[in-house]
Each structure stands twice: as C-alpha cells, then as structure tokens.
Enzyme design. Structure first.
Site, PDB file in Angstrom:
ATOM      1  N   GLY A 183      30.817 -12.698 -37.258  1.00 16.78           N
ATOM      2  CA  GLY A 183      29.829 -11.817 -36.631  1.00 16.78           C
ATOM      3  C   GLY A 183      28.412 -12.331 -36.818  1.00 16.78           C
ATOM      4  O   GLY A 183      27.454 -11.560 -36.785  1.00 16.78           O
ATOM      5  N   GLY A 204      26.980 -14.198 -34.702  1.00 13.90           N
ATOM      6  CA  GLY A 204      26.365 -14.368 -33.381  1.00 13.90           C
ATOM      7  C   GLY A 204      26.543 -15.752 -32.798  1.00 13.90           C
ATOM      8  O   GLY A 204      25.616 -16.307 -32.208  1.00 13.90           O
ATOM      9  N   SER A 205      27.758 -16.304 -32.925  1.00 21.03           N
ATOM     10  CA  SER A 205      27.972 -17.673 -32.452  1.00 21.03           C
ATOM     11  C   SER A 205      27.797 -17.787 -30.934  1.00 21.03           C
ATOM     12  O   SER A 205      27.261 -18.783 -30.445  1.00 21.03           O
ATOM     13  CB  SER A 205      29.350 -18.176 -32.874  1.00 21.03           C
ATOM     14  OG  SER A 205      30.340 -17.259 -32.515  1.00 21.03           O
ATOM     15  N   SER A 206      28.210 -16.770 -30.173  1.00 17.20           N
ATOM     16  CA  SER A 206      28.094 -16.866 -28.709  1.00 17.20           C
ATOM     17  C   SER A 206      26.629 -16.920 -28.293  1.00 17.20           C
ATOM     18  O   SER A 206      26.239 -17.740 -27.459  1.00 17.20           O
ATOM     19  CB  SER A 206      28.736 -15.656 -28.038  1.00 17.20           C
ATOM     20  OG  SER A 206      30.040 -15.502 -28.467  1.00 17.20           O
ATOM     21  N   ALA A 264      24.037 -17.787 -30.154  1.00 19.30           N
ATOM     22  CA  ALA A 264      23.405 -19.029 -30.623  1.00 19.30           C
ATOM     23  C   ALA A 264      23.810 -20.195 -29.716  1.00 19.30           C
ATOM     24  O   ALA A 264      22.987 -21.077 -29.433  1.00 19.30           O
ATOM     25  CB  ALA A 264      23.788 -19.304 -32.073  1.00 19.30           C
ATOM     26  N   ASP A 316      20.102 -10.914 -31.366  1.00 25.09           N
ATOM     27  CA  ASP A 316      20.707 -12.124 -31.937  1.00 25.09           C
ATOM     28  C   ASP A 316      20.139 -13.389 -31.296  1.00 25.09           C
ATOM     29  O   ASP A 316      19.991 -14.422 -31.953  1.00 25.09           O
ATOM     30  CB  ASP A 316      22.241 -12.079 -31.817  1.00 25.09           C
ATOM     31  CG  ASP A 316      22.723 -11.519 -30.491  1.00 25.09           C
ATOM     32  OD1 ASP A 316      21.893 -11.229 -29.609  1.00 25.09           O
ATOM     33  OD2 ASP A 316      23.949 -11.368 -30.326  1.00 25.09           O
TER      34      ASP A 316
HETATM   35  O1  PMV Z   1      28.106  -7.018 -33.781  1.00 26.44           O
HETATM   36  P1  PMV Z   1      26.822  -7.762 -33.746  1.00 26.44           P
HETATM   37  O2  PMV Z   1      26.514  -8.475 -35.017  1.00 26.44           O
HETATM   38  O3  PMV Z   1      26.705  -8.634 -32.537  1.00 26.44           O
HETATM   39  O4  PMV Z   1      25.663  -6.666 -33.611  1.00 26.44           O
HETATM   40  C1  PMV Z   1      25.610  -5.710 -32.578  1.00 26.44           C
HETATM   41  C2  PMV Z   1      24.367  -4.898 -32.696  1.00 26.44           C
HETATM   42  C3  PMV Z   1      24.234  -3.792 -31.680  1.00 26.44           C
HETATM   43  O5  PMV Z   1      22.981  -3.151 -31.902  1.00 26.44           O
HETATM   44  C4  PMV Z   1      25.329  -2.751 -31.880  1.00 26.44           C
HETATM   45  C5  PMV Z   1      24.292  -4.302 -30.255  1.00 26.44           C
HETATM   46  C6  PMV Z   1      23.056  -5.039 -29.795  1.00 26.44           C
HETATM   47  O6  PMV Z   1      23.172  -5.796 -28.818  1.00 26.44           O
HETATM   48  O7  PMV Z   1      21.967  -4.843 -30.351  1.00 26.44           O
END
Ligand code: PMV
Length: 340
Positions: free
Chosen positions: A126, A128-130, A132, A173
């Site tokens: 989790g 955020g590899s996609s 990045a 992200d």
């Molecule tokens: O699951 P992650 O680490 O990609 O985080 C999502 C965070 C959210 O606020 C729920 C969605 C977003 O795009 O901000």
C-alpha cells in the site's frame, strides 16, 4: 529486458504513507502525506516500431506490447493500466510540442516506447506503487523527448491518469511521488505545501492483507450518500485534526502528533474502514508506549503507523509482531521523483 544501446532514461520515485486525513481528502478536505525511502524505478527507451512495450515483473507483466494506436483500448492487465494510460495521456497532451528533431518518429506518433519498471517494495504494502509508476512514466517520457515539465504539470497529467483508471481518488500519493518530503495536500492538488519536518520516528506495521482501495472508497461513498450529514461532520472533524497536526508536526511536538493520530483513528473506526487486525496492531502499539497509532491509507489492510519515543521502539515493534503484524523498516520524508 531493455537490451540495445539506445539512449536509456532511468527515473525513480518514492512510495508514500498517509499520516492524517485519509478518506476526508476525497471530499475536498486536506491531508498530510509523507514519502518513504522505498522507491519505484523505470527505464525508458524509444523504439523504432510504433509499439508500446512494458515489462513490470513485480506485477507479473512480461513483454506486454501493443501498437501505440491501441493505447487505452481493449483488455488491459491490471499491472499495466497506470503506465499505459500515463503514456497515452502524455502523447495526447505533448505530441505536438515534441521537438522537431524527433519529428519523423514521435511527433507523427510512430515512435514506440519501451518501459521497464522495478520496485523496491511489494505492491501489496500500500505504498502507492501504481501512482509512483505513473509519475515515473510521465517524467521519463518528458526526459526522453526533452520536454520541460514543472512538478505541477506532471501532477496534473498523473492525476488525469489516476481518474481515467479508477474514477475516484485525491491524488495525494502522486504528490508524494513527485515532490517528496512531507506535504499538506488538498484534493486534486489544490494545495501542495511542503512541511518542514525534522524528525518523525514512525514505526510501520504491515497487516499482511492487501487493501482494496477502490472498493473501500466506493463503500465509504455509499455510506456518505446514506448518511450525508453524519459523514460531513466526520470529514469536518478530520479536517480540524489535520490542521492541528500540521502545526504540531512543524513544531516537532511529537506527543501532540501522537494524540492527534489517536483522534484521527477514532474517526476512521466510525467510518468503518479499520479492521480487526489493524485495530489489534494499533492497540498493541499504544499499550507498548506509542505516543499514538492509526491506520494509514484506505484501511481494511495494508499498514498501520505508530509514533514513538526511541526508548519504546523495540517494545512496540515486538508488540505489533505479537499480534501478527510485520514491522517494515521504512524511512520517511525522502526525495521526490528524480533522474537517476
Ligand atoms: O489505500 P491508499 O494508501 O492508496 O490510500 C487511500 C487514501 C484515500 O483517501 C482513502 C483515497 C485517496 O485517493 O485519497
């Protein structure tokens, strides 16, 4: 594998951890995100044939290829989506400004592109590899075709890519991957403000469960539609916590940051996005002496974070592992996308 002797561009970008404000940030509120020292890198080359080729072994993409004219069409494997749409969006937006010396190839859209991604971390954490990899793709193509893009231009194109692929998302992200450091961020990049953080002693615990962010965001949206007033109050409360946390982080008031993490976690529990495993790890960390602990990201799985004095670190790590979590060695507040 990229084999021949053509010019190769290598770009890397960091993964991220959400510190405060997840979910509320999808609804126009601020959040705070930090970059991590685990990075994705991409190697890019031009091709003689008008073909897009992608190798991304970490997500089981091997020699995936298609004509440039088909980008975005047909069945696209999950692991290739973000990169493919990033290439498509880049060419649609910047083809006409590709310098004349590339005219007989890319400008007429008949120069192919060959990409290879490598991740320092598992796509299941989790981090955020996609996102990045979408950022790396856009930056790599800009370097390959010698087009100067600002950080905000990269963000806007990467954000369009995320919306094309998954419909919903704040883009936090992407900002972490592009700018690095620790950012105060408002939905869609309306505000992207670097925070001067000196020291953030985080402990990161992985649940072993992959969170399905898109599904959880949709579930929260359905809850919002059912209870709009209630959820609006929750988002307002989270926004207040984020604003307080920004000040506490800048003052390096770690005790207060920890308390705010606990308050934020309370709201996330109310939203229904924590899980038994996440909550067990969070409580274990608090009981073992953390200033505070919360989930990080969409919830349902992925990672939790705890903030702790160094004297308590070992005990907290042990406590997290005792309830079945895996402690990840991660440094935060690192450098954004760069040519390597
Ligand atoms: O699951 P992650 O680490 O990609 O985080 C999502 C965070 C959210 O606020 C729920 C969605 C977003 O795009 O901000």
């Amino acid at each position: 594998m990229i084999k021949n002797m053509k010019k190769t561009i290598t770009i890397s970008a960091p993964g991220k951890l959400m510190l405060f404000g997840e979910h509320a940030v999808v609804y126009g509120k601020p959040c705070i995100v930090t970059s991590v020292n685990q990075r994705i890198s991409i190697k890019a080359q031009k091709n003689d044939e008008p073909i897009f080729v992608l190798n991304a072994p970490d997500v089981e993409i091997n020699n995936y290829s298609k004509p440039l004219s088909d980008l975005g069409n047909g069945e696209i494997p999950k692991g290739a989506k973000f990169v493919e749409f990033a290439v498509l969006n880049f060419l649609e937006k910047y083809r006409s400004v590709i310098p004349a010396r590339f005219a007989d190839s890319a400008r007429r859209a008949n120069a192919g592109i060959q990409l290879e991604t490598v991740a320092q971390f598992k796509s299941t954490f989790g981090f955020g590899s996609s996102s990045a990899s979408a950022v790396c793709t856009i930056k790599a193509l800009a370097e390959l075709f010698e087009i100067k893009l600002t950080e905000k231009e990269i963000f806007d194109l990467a954000y369009k890519t995320v919306l094309d692929v998954q419909g919903l998302g704040s883009g936090f992200d992407l900002a972490a991957a592009i700018y690095g450091g620790t950012l105060y961020f408002v939905t869609g990049g309306k505000t992207i403000q670097p925070l001067a953080i000196s020291h953030l002693p985080l402990i990161v615990g992985y649940t072993g469960v992959k969170a399905d962010t898109a599904t959880i965001v949709k579930e929260v949206k359905a809850r919002f539609e059912k209870y709009p007033k209630l959820l609006k109050n929750i988002y307002d409360g989270i926004a207040m916590i984020v604003k307080e946390a920004k000040i506490a982080l800048e003052k390096n008031d770690l005790e207060k940051v920890g308390q705010l993490m606990n308050l934020n976690q309370g709201y996330l529990e109310t939203l229904g996005v924590s899980s038994e495993k996440l909550s067990a790890m969070i409580y274990a960390a608090r009981i073992a002496g953390a200033y505070g602990a919360k989930l990080s990201g969409a919830g349902g799985g992925d990672c939790m974070i705890a903030l702790a004095p160094s004297s308590k670190r070992k005990a907290i790590e042990k406590a997290i592992e005792k309830v079945g979590g895996k402690v990840l060695e991660v440094e935060v507040n690192t450098e954004g996308v760069k040519l390597t």
